[in-house]
Design a protein around this motif. Sequence first.
Motif, mmCIF file in Angstrom:
data_model
loop_
_atom_site.group_PDB
_atom_site.id
_atom_site.type_symbol
_atom_site.label_atom_id
_atom_site.label_comp_id
_atom_site.label_asym_id
_atom_site.label_seq_id
_atom_site.Cartn_x
_atom_site.Cartn_y
_atom_site.Cartn_z
ATOM 1 N N ALA A 586 -5.602 88.297 96.476
ATOM 2 C CA ALA A 586 -6.305 87.093 96.913
ATOM 3 C C ALA A 586 -7.511 87.485 97.753
ATOM 4 N N GLY A 587 -8.618 86.767 97.551
ATOM 5 C CA GLY A 587 -9.822 87.068 98.318
ATOM 6 C C GLY A 587 -11.065 86.564 97.624
ATOM 7 N N LYS A 588 -12.184 86.710 98.308
ATOM 8 C CA LYS A 588 -13.485 86.307 97.786
ATOM 9 C C LYS A 588 -14.223 87.529 97.275
ATOM 10 N N TYR A 589 -14.772 87.417 96.056
ATOM 11 C CA TYR A 589 -15.413 88.558 95.415
ATOM 12 C C TYR A 589 -16.680 88.140 94.681
ATOM 13 N N ASN A 590 -17.582 89.107 94.504
ATOM 14 C CA ASN A 590 -18.657 88.988 93.526
ATOM 15 C C ASN A 590 -18.120 89.455 92.185
ATOM 16 N N MET A 591 -18.395 88.702 91.144
ATOM 17 C CA MET A 591 -17.936 89.089 89.812
ATOM 18 C C MET A 591 -19.135 89.309 88.908
ATOM 19 N N GLU A 592 -19.179 90.453 88.250
ATOM 20 C CA GLU A 592 -20.157 90.721 87.207
ATOM 21 C C GLU A 592 -19.433 90.678 85.866
ATOM 22 N N ALA A 593 -20.013 89.973 84.909
ATOM 23 C CA ALA A 593 -19.431 89.876 83.571
ATOM 24 C C ALA A 593 -20.577 89.938 82.572
ATOM 25 N N GLN A 594 -20.591 90.982 81.750
ATOM 26 C CA GLN A 594 -21.768 91.248 80.927
ATOM 27 C C GLN A 594 -21.406 91.511 79.475
ATOM 28 N N LEU A 595 -22.338 91.166 78.608
ATOM 29 C CA LEU A 595 -22.303 91.563 77.205
ATOM 30 C C LEU A 595 -23.482 92.491 76.975
ATOM 31 N N ILE A 596 -23.238 93.634 76.367
ATOM 32 C CA ILE A 596 -24.263 94.681 76.240
ATOM 33 C C ILE A 596 -24.505 94.962 74.756
ATOM 34 N N ASP A 597 -25.783 94.940 74.353
ATOM 35 C CA ASP A 597 -26.082 95.103 72.932
ATOM 36 C C ASP A 597 -26.308 96.563 72.575
ATOM 37 N N LYS A 598 -26.613 96.818 71.313
ATOM 38 C CA LYS A 598 -26.740 98.186 70.816
ATOM 39 C C LYS A 598 -27.898 98.937 71.450
ATOM 40 N N ASP A 599 -28.882 98.185 71.990
ATOM 41 C CA ASP A 599 -30.007 98.814 72.676
ATOM 42 C C ASP A 599 -29.784 98.908 74.174
ATOM 43 N N LYS A 600 -28.529 98.685 74.599
ATOM 44 C CA LYS A 600 -28.112 98.783 76.009
ATOM 45 C C LYS A 600 -28.748 97.711 76.886
ATOM 46 N N ARG A 601 -29.203 96.641 76.280
ATOM 47 C CA ARG A 601 -29.724 95.518 77.048
ATOM 48 C C ARG A 601 -28.566 94.671 77.555
ATOM 49 N N ILE A 602 -28.719 94.195 78.787
ATOM 50 C CA ILE A 602 -27.640 93.467 79.449
ATOM 51 C C ILE A 602 -27.873 91.962 79.351
ATOM 52 N N HIS A 603 -26.835 91.283 78.952
ATOM 53 C CA HIS A 603 -26.816 89.821 78.910
ATOM 54 C C HIS A 603 -25.609 89.353 79.717
ATOM 55 N N PRO A 604 -25.646 88.153 80.222
ATOM 56 C CA PRO A 604 -24.441 87.649 80.878
ATOM 57 C C PRO A 604 -23.371 87.296 79.849
ATOM 58 N N ALA A 605 -22.123 87.333 80.255
ATOM 59 C CA ALA A 605 -21.094 86.636 79.484
ATOM 60 C C ALA A 605 -21.360 85.158 79.767
ATOM 61 N N TYR A 606 -21.869 84.457 78.793
ATOM 62 C CA TYR A 606 -22.316 83.082 79.040
ATOM 63 C C TYR A 606 -21.149 82.167 79.418
ATOM 64 N N TYR A 607 -19.941 82.581 78.993
ATOM 65 C CA TYR A 607 -18.732 81.854 79.368
ATOM 66 C C TYR A 607 -17.649 82.856 79.761
ATOM 67 N N VAL A 608 -16.983 82.558 80.858
ATOM 68 C CA VAL A 608 -15.901 83.408 81.359
ATOM 69 C C VAL A 608 -14.700 82.509 81.628
ATOM 70 N N TYR A 609 -13.539 82.922 81.138
ATOM 71 C CA TYR A 609 -12.298 82.202 81.401
ATOM 72 C C TYR A 609 -11.411 83.070 82.286
ATOM 73 N N ILE A 610 -10.938 82.515 83.382
ATOM 74 C CA ILE A 610 -10.054 83.247 84.300
ATOM 75 C C ILE A 610 -8.744 82.484 84.403
ATOM 76 N N GLU A 611 -7.660 83.174 84.061
ATOM 77 C CA GLU A 611 -6.348 82.534 84.042
ATOM 78 C C GLU A 611 -5.352 83.351 84.853
ATOM 79 N N LYS A 612 -4.621 82.681 85.710
ATOM 80 C CA LYS A 612 -3.524 83.330 86.442
ATOM 81 C C LYS A 612 -2.298 83.283 85.538
ATOM 82 N N LEU A 613 -1.744 84.454 85.244
ATOM 83 C CA LEU A 613 -0.631 84.552 84.308
ATOM 84 C C LEU A 613 0.700 84.326 85.011
#
Length: 613
Positions: A586-613
């Motif tokens: 439990a805590g507060k965090y910065n989250m990075e979530a990225q999609l990276i293409d074949k040319d190593k360009r960085i894009h955001p994960a435009y959608y992120v789902y977080i589920e507590k199991l």
Amino acid sequence: MKHNLFKSNRKLGNQNKQGFVAKSLSVFMILACTSSAVMQAQSKSKEKPNVIVVITDDQGMGDLGCYGNPYVKTPNIDKFYTDAVRLSNYHVSTTCAPSRGAIMTGRHTNRLNVFHTIAGRSLLFEDEVILPQIFAQNGYTNGMFGKWHLGDNYPYRPEDRGFHEVVRHGGGGITQGPDYWNNDYFDDTYWHNGKTEKYEGYCTDVFFSEALDFIETNKDSPFFCYIATNAPHGPLNVPKEYLDMYKEVDGVPDQFKRFYGMITNIDDNFKLLEDKLDELDIADNTILIFTTDNGTAGGNEVYDAGLKGGKGSEYEGGHRVPFMIRWPNGELTGGKDIDKLVAHYDLLPTFVDLLGFDYNPVKPLDGTSLKPLLYDTAKDWPNRTLYMDTQRLQNLVKYRKYAVMDDNWRLVNGTELYDMNQDRSQTINVFDQHPEVAEKLAMGYENWWQSIMDEGVNERYAYIKVGTPQENPSRISAHDMLTGKFTTMWHQYGAANAVQATGNWKIQFVEDGEYKISLRRFPRESGLGINETFSAEKKTIELDRAMPASTKSDFESAYIFVADLEGTAKIEKDQKEVSFTANISAGKYNMEAQLIDKDKRIHPAYYVYIEKL
């Protein structure tokens, strides 16, 4: 009940019968008194007026017939105008979310973390006490329909903050990132009390229809109904019948025919609202307000109502907007203008004062009650100094696109001074002729700005809470990603076009536990794979803009970093999402979530789902 009572005691002697009758009469008297007390309490409760606020999106002072526009057809709001009390010098923020934050809190939007429309800076701080909570604490049932734009995840959603019935789209407009995928204003899917539900019809019609159902359901007890249309915000998708109304109108460019068509549709719905109040015989005991959230999004190219600037502008046309209020039982009728300088953050203290609410502010309010102005009892109303600016950055920046206002003057950006008694359209800069006025207003700005910095807004962030019973899983979009580079990554079109951006989300894991974090390009309801392509939607006459064809992408890997979880995974062919599972404290965090293409360009994960199991 009476029959059964006597039947069960037929074998009693006369003495017992008499005693029983006496006791029964006592019971009935108590019940009668209790019933009378309940009826009196209900009657007293119903004496409280209902409150309905209709607030439209991107509609300025000049976008109504009653303010002189010769083209737009708004007969029903024009009629309302003739019988309402009008605040003719009423100011809001220059963009959507900031105005809504100030209305909800009675505080300037820069104090609230709502000084942008995206990038994590449109989430209204959780510790702010807001209008529906105050209404609820004072016995009201609250409904919200349409545009919220103050947070799409727990604990920022309207249903988390005092509204009992909610039907809304996502983000700041239909088609934006948090919205349901591929909505287009017609037959869309919205969130009903936190769950998605399909609706038939045009968006404005749906939001008013749902509001009317709420009003009818709650007609016998006091209610607060907040109808916040996304129209006439773009895209300018409009029913054909309303577009056809303007087909032959000369002097109006095609885009503004759409804009005006959306406004006329609102006007027709406003009449349905008034008709419903009359039908239910509650119009006299209802406070009905019509207003808008910022200056026009373009209508001033056709008619500007004598105001300079539009949406986003620090000039008068960016933040001076219509405000009309009618309450027959409260003797707020008759059609009159109040020209004193007032603002959106005055609404909360005004409601508290008008309705006699039990409310003690936790934080200092910027607003003040307008009741003395509404009832013409203000003997010594002060010449207030108010402040508006346009930030739209990751952090607040001093001297950015600002205006300092009092009853007579406007100081704009520290170098322009306008005499509003002589120059309402702000065409003649008299800064050099009145240096003492400019200096006084400038000093006011300095003190005001310092008061905001003292609250530490630039050092505070609004954290999306995950792993809660209220929302699990959490569906998070790039709309709320903090970034220094503002591309269209926050929009659904950004996902379709694979727009590049980097940044992070502010996430609070509320409990220790095992969490599954899934990264996607498209949201789950789309059914689309990360590298899947699709053709452009066929446009009809009703659509100004529809989902564009997707850009071909070659995403090869996904990357996650949050808490002590850091991982990279290969994206397989036809894969829809990449998931990472880990135990997170439990805590507060910065989250990075990225999609990276074949040319190593960085894009955001435009959608992120977080589920507590």
